[in-house]
Design a protein around this motif. Structure first.
Motif, PDB file in Angstrom:
ATOM      1  N   VAL A 247     -45.698 -54.529  36.416  1.00 31.44           N
ATOM      2  CA  VAL A 247     -44.850 -54.308  37.588  1.00 31.44           C
ATOM      3  C   VAL A 247     -43.711 -53.382  37.195  1.00 31.44           C
ATOM      4  CG1 VAL A 247     -45.354 -56.513  38.716  1.00 31.44           C
ATOM      5  CG2 VAL A 247     -43.409 -56.347  37.162  1.00 31.44           C
ATOM      6  N   ASN A 248     -43.209 -52.665  38.182  1.00 33.12           N
ATOM      7  CA  ASN A 248     -42.140 -51.699  37.968  1.00 33.12           C
ATOM      8  C   ASN A 248     -40.941 -52.134  38.805  1.00 33.12           C
ATOM      9  OD1 ASN A 248     -40.787 -49.141  39.272  1.00 33.12           O
ATOM     10  ND2 ASN A 248     -41.703 -48.346  37.407  1.00 33.12           N
ATOM     11  N   PHE A 249     -39.814 -52.369  38.123  1.00 34.82           N
ATOM     12  CA  PHE A 249     -38.541 -52.642  38.819  1.00 34.82           C
ATOM     13  C   PHE A 249     -37.785 -51.316  38.865  1.00 34.82           C
ATOM     14  CE2 PHE A 249     -39.714 -56.748  37.169  1.00 34.82           C
ATOM     15  CZ  PHE A 249     -39.189 -57.683  38.051  1.00 34.82           C
TER      16      PHE A 249
ATOM     17  N   ARG B 166     -43.625 -52.235  26.631  1.00 37.23           N
ATOM     18  CA  ARG B 166     -42.810 -52.108  27.850  1.00 37.23           C
ATOM     19  C   ARG B 166     -41.950 -50.870  27.737  1.00 37.23           C
ATOM     20  NH1 ARG B 166     -40.908 -58.188  28.944  1.00 37.23           N
ATOM     21  NH2 ARG B 166     -43.000 -59.055  29.011  1.00 37.23           N
ATOM     22  N   ARG B 167     -41.365 -50.482  28.844  1.00 35.07           N
ATOM     23  CA  ARG B 167     -40.417 -49.366  28.746  1.00 35.07           C
ATOM     24  C   ARG B 167     -39.323 -49.518  29.784  1.00 35.07           C
ATOM     25  NH1 ARG B 167     -42.956 -43.997  31.736  1.00 35.07           N
ATOM     26  NH2 ARG B 167     -43.954 -45.199  33.380  1.00 35.07           N
ATOM     27  N   VAL B 168     -38.196 -48.903  29.467  1.00 38.54           N
ATOM     28  CA  VAL B 168     -37.040 -48.868  30.365  1.00 38.54           C
ATOM     29  C   VAL B 168     -36.546 -47.428  30.354  1.00 38.54           C
ATOM     30  CG1 VAL B 168     -34.703 -49.712  30.770  1.00 38.54           C
ATOM     31  CG2 VAL B 168     -36.406 -51.240  29.747  1.00 38.54           C
ATOM     32  N   SER B 169     -36.371 -46.844  31.526  1.00 40.23           N
ATOM     33  CA  SER B 169     -36.026 -45.431  31.601  1.00 40.23           C
ATOM     34  C   SER B 169     -34.858 -45.211  32.540  1.00 40.23           C
ATOM     35  CB  SER B 169     -37.213 -44.659  32.203  1.00 40.23           C
ATOM     36  OG  SER B 169     -37.860 -43.858  31.268  1.00 40.23           O
ATOM     37  N   VAL B 170     -34.055 -44.203  32.225  1.00 44.88           N
ATOM     38  CA  VAL B 170     -33.071 -43.700  33.197  1.00 44.88           C
ATOM     39  C   VAL B 170     -33.149 -42.180  33.228  1.00 44.88           C
ATOM     40  CG1 VAL B 170     -31.396 -45.602  33.098  1.00 44.88           C
ATOM     41  CG2 VAL B 170     -31.186 -43.710  31.481  1.00 44.88           C
ATOM     42  N   MET B 171     -32.955 -41.640  34.421  1.00 45.48           N
ATOM     43  CA  MET B 171     -32.852 -40.179  34.565  1.00 45.48           C
ATOM     44  C   MET B 171     -31.889 -39.881  35.714  1.00 45.48           C
ATOM     45  SD  MET B 171     -36.582 -39.208  36.145  1.00 45.48           S
ATOM     46  CE  MET B 171     -37.586 -40.282  35.158  1.00 45.48           C
ATOM     47  N   PRO B 172     -31.182 -38.752  35.644  1.00 37.49           N
ATOM     48  CA  PRO B 172     -30.146 -38.491  36.650  1.00 37.49           C
ATOM     49  C   PRO B 172     -30.712 -37.993  37.979  1.00 37.49           C
ATOM     50  CG  PRO B 172     -30.254 -36.693  35.069  1.00 37.49           C
ATOM     51  CD  PRO B 172     -31.235 -37.715  34.606  1.00 37.49           C
ATOM     52  N   VAL B 173     -30.103 -38.427  39.085  1.00 34.77           N
ATOM     53  CA  VAL B 173     -30.309 -37.787  40.390  1.00 34.77           C
ATOM     54  C   VAL B 173     -28.935 -37.312  40.871  1.00 34.77           C
ATOM     55  CG1 VAL B 173     -32.337 -39.209  40.947  1.00 34.77           C
ATOM     56  CG2 VAL B 173     -30.084 -39.955  41.718  1.00 34.77           C
TER      57      VAL B 173
ATOM     58  N   PHE C 112     -37.834 -50.277  34.997  1.00 34.99           N
ATOM     59  CA  PHE C 112     -38.305 -51.170  33.945  1.00 34.99           C
ATOM     60  C   PHE C 112     -39.780 -51.427  34.222  1.00 34.99           C
ATOM     61  CE2 PHE C 112     -34.264 -53.115  32.362  1.00 34.99           C
ATOM     62  CZ  PHE C 112     -33.388 -52.660  33.331  1.00 34.99           C
ATOM     63  N   ASP C 113     -40.637 -51.252  33.221  1.00 30.37           N
ATOM     64  CA  ASP C 113     -42.041 -51.646  33.359  1.00 30.37           C
ATOM     65  C   ASP C 113     -42.238 -52.960  32.612  1.00 30.37           C
ATOM     66  OD1 ASP C 113     -42.544 -49.285  34.671  1.00 30.37           O
ATOM     67  OD2 ASP C 113     -43.701 -48.375  33.031  1.00 30.37           O
ATOM     68  N   VAL C 114     -42.783 -53.946  33.289  1.00 26.01           N
ATOM     69  CA  VAL C 114     -42.993 -55.264  32.674  1.00 26.01           C
ATOM     70  C   VAL C 114     -44.463 -55.626  32.817  1.00 26.01           C
ATOM     71  CG1 VAL C 114     -42.198 -57.644  32.577  1.00 26.01           C
ATOM     72  CG2 VAL C 114     -40.688 -55.889  33.518  1.00 26.01           C
ATOM     73  N   THR C 115     -45.121 -55.878  31.680  1.00 30.17           N
ATOM     74  CA  THR C 115     -46.546 -56.218  31.723  1.00 30.17           C
ATOM     75  C   THR C 115     -46.688 -57.704  32.045  1.00 30.17           C
ATOM     76  OG1 THR C 115     -46.319 -56.334  29.322  1.00 30.17           O
ATOM     77  CG2 THR C 115     -47.448 -54.434  30.192  1.00 30.17           C
TER      78      THR C 115
END
Ligand SMILES: Cc1cc2nc3c(=O)[nH]c(=O)nc-3n(C[C@H](O)[C@H](O)[C@H](O)COP(=O)(O)OP(=O)(O)OC[C@H]3O[C@@H](n4cnc5c(N)ncnc54)[C@H](O)[C@@H]3O)c2cc1C
Length: 385
Positions: free
Chosen positions: A177-179, A203-210, A219-222
């Motif tokens: 799932v993706n939060f 898992r991964r957690v990402s940030v990028m600017p808008v 956040f990707d949670v398996t």
């Protein structure tokens, strides 16, 4: 020619603008009553940006987009930088900067470009009929709309897809799932002009600017499919799932607004190569539902729209020939992106733990060359690249 378009998402609105650019009569019908897209933001890669340029929206896109000058991967547990590299080689190679954009703002830009008041909201398609002279859509309120063609851009759970293929299509759960949401930019999480990704434990957690000094985060949670979740519980769930992760991740969890954080189960659909039935054609997620792992679902929906325009430009008096040309130009490219995303998803989310561990090791020796090569491979191959 008159086109009836079902769905006012990225695909439907782009197709509406593209066909109107040729001078066609276009009607758009959308089931919801207001613009309320699911998901906080989207990365519009350079192929998608070129589509928006082509639709006359280059300046607006740049104004809404965040600036990514570099990318980095961070070890989830130690907080150590595994690799960091400039995006300049990518931009130089493909000739256009990518832009992460808040989804509601992108959607509103497209709707306004077509004409918000020209979209018929609150119209839920319940059936489709194909005839020798036209195609007709029936709506839940008992009304109908007919056109020389119907473009079904009715999204990942497309009703039209089952009609075109003559069978029910199974969506495949990707295993996570993706939060996602938006927070103010905070350099404790990542640099303001960087796409920062924390990885570990499949898992991964990402940030990028808008635009407007905000980070788009995810956040990707398996987890298994179908777990219960109550909106508003995101902070508690993420604090538990990501306990022990680096300080930047903890800051993000403390900063996010749980009430506006979305939780989406991720699915895709095995590629298929029949997108048209008579005068009815699929477009966007209805035709190629992908996991978001390479950020290409929406970009390829916009590519569809441009390809549709080119097909009608080349076959101005023959809608059936135009739809056939559209289908031929798109199915292979879209299928390739779905399968590339699936492969990426499997590695990121630990389908084969050894492959995921090998990827983490590669990241520690990465100077950007391999990652940029992969992204360029996703970007090239559409109607404008
Ligand atoms: C978590 C996540 C992150 C993503 N990130 C990216 C990214 O970074 N980059 C990227 O390019 N893509 C991304 N995507 C994919 C992208 O969101 C989709 O590919 C894109 O929204 C598809 O556009 P569409 O117009 O085909 O479908 P949608 O945006 O789903 O629009 C379909 C529209 O049709 C309407 N509709 C549906 N059924 C009916 C009906 N029966 N009658 C009338 N109207 C109907 C819906 O209400 C909706 O408005 C992501 C997806 C997810 C889930």
């Amino acid at each position: 020619m008159k086109a009836v378009i079902i769905g006012a998402g990225m695909g439907g609105t782009s197709a509406a603008i593209a066909l109107r650019q040729l001078g066609h009569d276009v009607e758009v019908y959308e089931q919801v009553t207001e613009n309320k897209p699911v998901g906080a933001a989207i990365s519009v890669w350079s192929n998608g940006v070129r589509c928006l340029d082509h639709l006359g929206l280059g300046n607006e896109t740049a104004a809404l987009g965040g600036i990514i000058d570099s990318m980095s991967y961070i070890d989830a547990f130690t907080g150590e930088t595994m690799c960091r590299f400039s995006m300049a080689p990518l931009i130089d190679e493909v000739g256009r900067r990518p832009y992460p954009i808040a989804r509601a703002e992108l959607q509103l830009m497209l709707m306004n470009a077509f004409g918000h008041d020209d979209i018929h909201f609150g119209k839920r398609m319940v059936a489709l009929h194909d005839g020798p002279e036209n195609a007709t859509v029936e709506f839940a309120d008992g009304t109908t709309a007919s056109g020389d063609i119907v473009i079904a851009a009715d999204g990942a759970r497309s009703l039209a897809r089952d009609h075109v293929l003559g069978r029910d299509v199974e969506r495949r759960y990707a295993g996570y799932v993706n939060f996602n949401g938006l927070v103010p930019i905070d350099e404790r999480i990542g640099p303001a002009t960087e796409w920062t990704t924390y990885v570990g434990d499949s898992r991964r957690v990402s940030v990028m600017p808008v635009a407007d000094d905000r980070f788009y985060f995810f956040f990707d949670v398996t987890v298994p499919e179908g777990l219960p979740f109550e909106r508003g519980a995101a902070r508690d769930v993420l604090a538990e799932e990501f306990a022990g992760w680096a300080p930047g991740v903890q800051t993000l969890i403390e900063t996010l607004d749980p009430d506006t954080t979305n939780r989406v189960e991720i699915f895709d659909v095995d590629p298929f190569h029949t997108w048209i039935k008579g005068r009815i054609a699929l477009l966007g997620d209805a035709a190629h539902n992908t996991t978001p792992d390479i950020g290409q679902g929406g970009c390829s929906a916009m590519e569809d729209a441009i390809a549709l325009q080119f097909a009608f430009r080349d076959h101005p008096d023959d809608p059936l020939a135009a739809l056939s040309a559209y289908e031929s130009s798109r199915t292979e490219r879209a299928a390739d992106l779905v399968l590339r995303a699936r492969k990426r998803s499997d590695v990121t989310h630990g389908k084969d733990p050894e492959a995921t561990a090998a990827w983490y090791e590669e990241l520690r020796h990465e100077d950007g060359t391999n990652i940029i090569r992969g992204i360029v491979g996703n970007i090239v191959g559409g109607p404008l690249t």
